[in-house]
Design a protein around this motif. Structure first.
Motif, PDB file in Angstrom:
ATOM      1  N   ILE A 170      -7.090  -6.668 -13.521  1.00  0.00           N
ATOM      2  CA  ILE A 170      -5.653  -6.245 -13.670  1.00  0.00           C
ATOM      3  C   ILE A 170      -5.165  -4.645 -12.969  1.00  0.00           C
ATOM      4  O   ILE A 170      -4.291  -4.466 -12.458  1.00  0.00           O
ATOM      5  N   GLY A 171      -6.266  -4.027 -13.278  1.00  0.00           N
ATOM      6  CA  GLY A 171      -5.993  -2.601 -12.786  1.00  0.00           C
ATOM      7  C   GLY A 171      -6.214  -2.681 -11.240  1.00  0.00           C
ATOM      8  O   GLY A 171      -5.520  -2.089 -10.612  1.00  0.00           O
ATOM      9  N   ALA A 172      -6.823  -3.622 -10.642  1.00  0.00           N
ATOM     10  CA  ALA A 172      -6.918  -3.795  -9.308  1.00  0.00           C
ATOM     11  C   ALA A 172      -5.703  -4.278  -8.524  1.00  0.00           C
ATOM     12  O   ALA A 172      -5.197  -3.865  -7.471  1.00  0.00           O
ATOM     13  N   CYS A 173      -5.115  -5.306  -9.080  1.00  0.00           N
ATOM     14  CA  CYS A 173      -3.891  -5.620  -8.808  1.00  0.00           C
ATOM     15  C   CYS A 173      -2.853  -4.905  -8.719  1.00  0.00           C
ATOM     16  O   CYS A 173      -1.932  -4.708  -7.971  1.00  0.00           O
ATOM     17  N   TYR A 174      -2.676  -3.978  -9.966  1.00  0.00           N
ATOM     18  CA  TYR A 174      -1.623  -3.184 -10.107  1.00  0.00           C
ATOM     19  C   TYR A 174      -1.970  -1.901  -8.992  1.00  0.00           C
ATOM     20  O   TYR A 174      -0.960  -1.394  -8.628  1.00  0.00           O
ATOM     21  N   ALA A 175      -3.153  -1.387  -8.709  1.00  0.00           N
ATOM     22  CA  ALA A 175      -3.233  -0.464  -7.794  1.00  0.00           C
ATOM     23  C   ALA A 175      -2.933  -0.871  -6.514  1.00  0.00           C
ATOM     24  O   ALA A 175      -2.122  -0.142  -5.635  1.00  0.00           O
ATOM     25  N   ALA A 176      -3.115  -2.162  -6.240  1.00  0.00           N
ATOM     26  CA  ALA A 176      -2.795  -2.885  -4.968  1.00  0.00           C
ATOM     27  C   ALA A 176      -1.099  -2.829  -4.854  1.00  0.00           C
ATOM     28  O   ALA A 176      -0.485  -2.616  -3.897  1.00  0.00           O
ATOM     29  N   ALA A 177      -0.563  -3.216  -5.879  1.00  0.00           N
ATOM     30  CA  ALA A 177       0.898  -3.337  -5.970  1.00  0.00           C
ATOM     31  C   ALA A 177       1.490  -1.887  -5.626  1.00  0.00           C
ATOM     32  O   ALA A 177       2.579  -1.847  -4.928  1.00  0.00           O
ATOM     33  N   ALA A 178       1.035  -0.714  -6.281  1.00  0.00           N
ATOM     34  CA  ALA A 178       1.665   0.437  -6.248  1.00  0.00           C
ATOM     35  C   ALA A 178       1.179   1.082  -4.812  1.00  0.00           C
ATOM     36  O   ALA A 178       2.264   1.568  -4.306  1.00  0.00           O
ATOM     37  N   GLY A 179       0.108   0.843  -4.213  1.00  0.00           N
ATOM     38  CA  GLY A 179      -0.192   1.326  -3.034  1.00  0.00           C
ATOM     39  C   GLY A 179       0.499   0.717  -2.024  1.00  0.00           C
ATOM     40  O   GLY A 179       0.941   1.425  -1.054  1.00  0.00           O
ATOM     41  N   LEU A 180       0.821  -0.842  -1.947  1.00  0.00           N
ATOM     42  CA  LEU A 180       1.546  -1.289  -0.988  1.00  0.00           C
ATOM     43  C   LEU A 180       3.087  -0.986  -1.101  1.00  0.00           C
ATOM     44  O   LEU A 180       3.890  -0.906  -0.168  1.00  0.00           O
ATOM     45  N   ALA A 181       3.550  -0.807  -2.207  1.00  0.00           N
ATOM     46  CA  ALA A 181       4.924  -0.293  -2.592  1.00  0.00           C
ATOM     47  C   ALA A 181       5.096   1.023  -1.958  1.00  0.00           C
ATOM     48  O   ALA A 181       6.238   1.335  -1.465  1.00  0.00           O
ATOM     49  N   GLY A 182       4.223   1.772  -2.029  1.00  0.00           N
ATOM     50  CA  GLY A 182       4.310   3.131  -1.585  1.00  0.00           C
ATOM     51  C   GLY A 182       4.300   3.222   0.010  1.00  0.00           C
ATOM     52  O   GLY A 182       5.004   3.768   0.693  1.00  0.00           O
ATOM     53  N   LEU A 183       3.509   2.437   0.540  1.00  0.00           N
ATOM     54  CA  LEU A 183       3.400   2.077   1.964  1.00  0.00           C
ATOM     55  C   LEU A 183       4.704   1.679   2.446  1.00  0.00           C
ATOM     56  O   LEU A 183       5.218   2.020   3.347  1.00  0.00           O
ATOM     57  N   ALA A 184       5.345   0.577   1.799  1.00  0.00           N
ATOM     58  CA  ALA A 184       6.552   0.113   2.253  1.00  0.00           C
ATOM     59  C   ALA A 184       7.805   1.202   2.215  1.00  0.00           C
ATOM     60  O   ALA A 184       8.510   1.183   3.013  1.00  0.00           O
ATOM     61  N   ALA A 185       7.686   2.144   1.085  1.00  0.00           N
ATOM     62  CA  ALA A 185       8.719   3.114   0.829  1.00  0.00           C
ATOM     63  C   ALA A 185       8.423   4.011   2.023  1.00  0.00           C
ATOM     64  O   ALA A 185       9.511   4.492   2.707  1.00  0.00           O
ATOM     65  N   TRP A 186       7.283   4.330   2.489  1.00  0.00           N
ATOM     66  CA  TRP A 186       6.935   5.329   3.560  1.00  0.00           C
ATOM     67  C   TRP A 186       7.411   4.703   4.742  1.00  0.00           C
ATOM     68  O   TRP A 186       8.185   5.617   5.656  1.00  0.00           O
TER      69      TRP A 186
END
Length: 318
Positions: free
Chosen positions: A239-255
Motif C-alpha cells: 500500500i505504501g508503494a501504491c501511495y508513493a506512486a500516486a503522490a509522485g505521479l500527481a506531483g509530476l502532473a502538477a509540475w
C-alpha cells in the motif's frame, strides 16, 4: 378490498454511515434503492468525483484560468453521484450470489431480498440515463472519453473471480475522471492528464486494498480475489508503494502543467495524508481499515485545494 404486499424486512448495511438520512428520513419503499445506489455511503461518489476535480484544477493551472470551471465542477458532482450509483447497482446485480456469502455484504438489498434483480436493472438504466445527460453537456472529445470509461466498469465485477488484483481494473474505472477535467477544457489529452490518471490508478489500488482488509477471511472462503489477499504479509509495504506512486505521479502532473509552489504543497499534503494512512493501518482491524479508507476524501480534497488555489494565485499575480 385490495391487499398490499408487505414490505421486505429492512436490514442495516454493514459499512453504511450510521444515522444517515436514508435510514431516518427517506420513505421506506425508496430506502433499498437508495442503498443500492450507495447514497448512504457517500465516500464512493467522493472518490469518483475527486479525480474529476483534480483534473479540472490541473487544466485551470495549465490554461491560466482563475479557477476551475464551476459549471464543470457541478456537472462532475451530479455525474459522479449518478454513475457511482449505476456502477454499484451493476456490480450488485453481477455479485449478488457472492455477496450472500460475505458477512459485510449479505445485508445489501439484492442478496437480502429487499430488491429483485429485474427491478435493480430498471434502476440501473435510470441512473445511467442521468449520467448520459450530464456527459452530453461537454464537448465531443469529452463525450467520447466518457463513453470509453464504460469498458472497465463493465468488466470489473467479473475480475475478482479470475485475477489476483481486481483493484487494478477498478483503478482504470475510478481514475477516469483524471482525464475528464482536462479533455473538457482542451479537447485533447496531454501528458499532465495521463500522469494524473496513472497516479490516480495507484491511489485507487492503495485505498481499495485498505477497504478489502475488512473482507480477507470471508473472501478466502467465498473464493473472491483481492489485492489484500494477494499482498498478504507485505500488505503495508505494498500500500505504501501504491501511495508513493500516486503522490509522485500527481506531483509530476502538477509540475508538467505549470503548477507553482502552492500546487506542489497540495501534492505534499496529499502525500503526507497517504503516509499517515499507511502507518495507521493494521491488517486485523476491519473497523480501522474502513475509517482509513473513508479518510481518502480528505486526502483528495487537500490535493484539489492546493491545485485550485495555485490557479487562483497565478491568475491574480498576472
Amino acid at each position: 378490498m385490495r391487499v398490499t404486499a408487505p414490505l421486505p424486512p429492512e436490514r442495516p448495511v454493514a459499512d453504511a454511515v450510521a444515522g444517515h438520512w436514508v435510514d431516518r428520513r427517506a420513505p421506506r419503499r425508496t430506502r433499498p434503492y437508495l442503498r443500492l445506489a450507495r447514497i448512504d455511503r457517500p465516500i464512493g461518489w467522493w472518490l469518483l468525483l475527486l479525480p474529476c476535480w483534480w483534473s479540472a484544477a490541473l487544466a485551470a493551472v495549465a490554461s491560466g484560468a482563475a479557477f476551475p470551471n464551476p459549471v464543470h465542477l457541478a456537472l462532475f458532482l451530479v455525474g459522479a453521484v449518478a454513475m457511482r450509483g449505476a456502477g454499484s447497482t451493476y456490480n450488485d446485480i453481477a455479485d449478488r450470489d457472492l455477496d450472500a456469502q460475505v458477512e459485510r455484504t449479505r445485508s445489501r438489498p439484492l442478496p437480502s431480498g429487499q430488491v429483485r434483480a429485474r427491478h435493480a436493472a430498471v434502476f440501473l438504466v435510470a441512473q445511467t440515463l442521468v449520467g448520459l445527460a450530464v456527459l452530453l453537456q461537454f464537448n465531443a472529445d469529452a463525450i467520447l472519453v466518457g463513453i470509453a470509461s464504460l469498458a472497465p466498469v463493465a468488466i470489473y465485477p467479473f475480475m475478482k473471480r479470475v485475477m489476483p488484483m481486481p483493484q487494478l481494473v477498478l483503478g482504470l474505472a475510478f481514475a477516469w475522471g483524471a482525464l475528464m477535467g482536462w479533455v473538457a477544457v482542451f479537447g485533447r489529452l496531454d501528458a499532465p492528464a495521463w500522469l494524473l490518471y496513472a497516479g490516480t490508478i495507484a491511489w485507487v489500488v492503495g485505498y481499495d486494498t485498505i477497504y478489502a482488509v475488512q473482507d480477507i477471511e470471508d473472501d478466502a472462503i467465498a473464493g473472491i480475489r483481492s489485492s489484500a489477499r494477494t499482498f498478504g504479509p507485505r500488505l503495508k509495504s505494498a500500500i505504501g508503494a501504491c501511495y508513493a506512486a500516486a503522490a509522485g505521479l500527481a506531483g509530476l502532473a502538477a509540475w508538467s502543467a505549470g503548477a507553482g509552489v502552492v500546487g506542489l504543497l497540495g501534492v505534499a499534503g496529499f502525500a503526507a495524508h497517504l503516509g499517515w494512512q499507511t502507518i495507521r493501518l493494521e491488517a486485523g482491524d476491519g473497523r480501522g481499515a474502513l475509517r482509513l479508507f473513508r479518510s481518502n476524501r480528505d486526502a483528495g480534497l487537500i490535493l484539489f485545494a492546493g491545485l485550485a488555489l495555485d490557479a487562483v494565485l497565478r491568475a491574480w499575480m498576472k
